[in-house]
Design a protein around this motif. Structure first.
Motif, PDB file in Angstrom:
ATOM      1  N   LEU A 148       0.827  -1.323  -0.012  1.00 35.04           N
ATOM      2  CA  LEU A 148      -0.195   0.116  -0.010  1.00 35.04           C
ATOM      3  C   LEU A 148       0.740   1.186  -0.006  1.00 35.04           C
ATOM      4  N   TYR A 156       0.841   4.118  -2.671  1.00 37.46           N
ATOM      5  CA  TYR A 156       0.642   5.271  -2.568  1.00 37.46           C
ATOM      6  C   TYR A 156       1.811   6.355  -3.435  1.00 37.46           C
ATOM      7  N   LEU A 183      -4.674   6.363   2.354  1.00 39.68           N
ATOM      8  CA  LEU A 183      -5.631   6.200   1.371  1.00 39.68           C
ATOM      9  C   LEU A 183      -6.084   7.593   1.002  1.00 39.68           C
ATOM     10  N   MET A 203      -4.427   1.109  -6.995  1.00 40.18           N
ATOM     11  CA  MET A 203      -4.933   1.145  -5.710  1.00 40.18           C
ATOM     12  C   MET A 203      -6.223   0.513  -5.723  1.00 40.18           C
ATOM     13  N   MET A 213      -4.707  -4.285  -3.000  1.00 35.20           N
ATOM     14  CA  MET A 213      -4.871  -2.821  -2.380  1.00 35.20           C
ATOM     15  C   MET A 213      -6.247  -2.811  -1.674  1.00 35.20           C
TER      16      MET A 213
END
Length: 207
Positions: free
Chosen positions: A137, A141, A184, A195, A200
């Motif tokens: 994650l 990002y 997020l 994502m 994800m």
């Protein structure tokens, strides 16, 4: 209040100032740590603790003999409905597990989310999820942060809906999700298809 305030830009500020004035008049003190928490202490070390969320209140007290008088004064100032030992408050389930202990959870809200995102849950059902987020994650990002892709309006909407659904329970009952959901939420306006891939989306099941 003599005129309706809902929909006005400063309605929240006016209401907060109004209820604040009333609580101070009744001898409550606003917490230095949270402006929506008011406490009234008595000489015998008992207290009345009042948590305020717009026009909803959650009150705990070990001064039951004085609490009725305080509530009666509040009801004189503002029409209100009282509910003793509520089981649901602002999306939180409340379980009473002792004379001075309660347990907060978002069981009902989580069940609704899982029903709304059943397809996502099915795709990650076989994944083992030990933490709300992992290095994948974080890497996703960082790639989104480069803004090398131009997300479609549909992707922004789908991503924003799912992340928005997780933001609500974090301060209520799932502070352990705060770091992941915060990450997020930083990409609400520039998410990437990566994502929204099953890996994800594992946080949906965890939530």
């Amino acid at each position: 209040l003599h005129t309706p305030l809902y929909g006005q830009g400063d309605a929240g500020r006016i209401w907060y100032r109004t209820i604040h004035t009333q609580l101070i008049k009744q001898g409550f003190a606003r917490s230095h740590h949270d402006p929506c928490l008011y406490i009234k202490g008595f000489s015998d070390a008992t207290t009345i603790d009042l948590a305020l969320y717009v026009d909803d209140m959650f009150i705990t007290s070990d001064a039951s003999d004085r609490l009725d008088a305080e509530l009666a004064e509040l009801q004189t100032a503002f029409p209100m409905t009282l509910q003793e030992r509520p089981e649901y408050f602002l999306g939180m389930n409340i379980e009473y597990i002792g004379p001075a202990r309660i347990r907060l959870s978002c069981r009902s809200y989580a069940a609704t989310m899982q029903a709304n995102y059943a397809d996502d849950v099915a795709r990650v059902k076989s994944c083992r999820i030990d933490t709300p987020a992992d290095s994948d994650l974080v890497a996703a990002y960082e790639r989104a942060l480069a803004r090398e892709q131009h997300p479609s309006a549909e992707l922004i909407r789908a991503y924003g809906t799912k992340v928005g659904a997780l933001i609500y329970p974090v301060p209520c009952a799932r502070p352990d999700l705060a770091a992941a959901v915060g990450l997020l939420a930083r990409t609400l306006t520039f998410p990437t298809p990566e994502m929204l891939e099953p890996r994800m989306q594992a946080w949906i099941t965890y939530g």
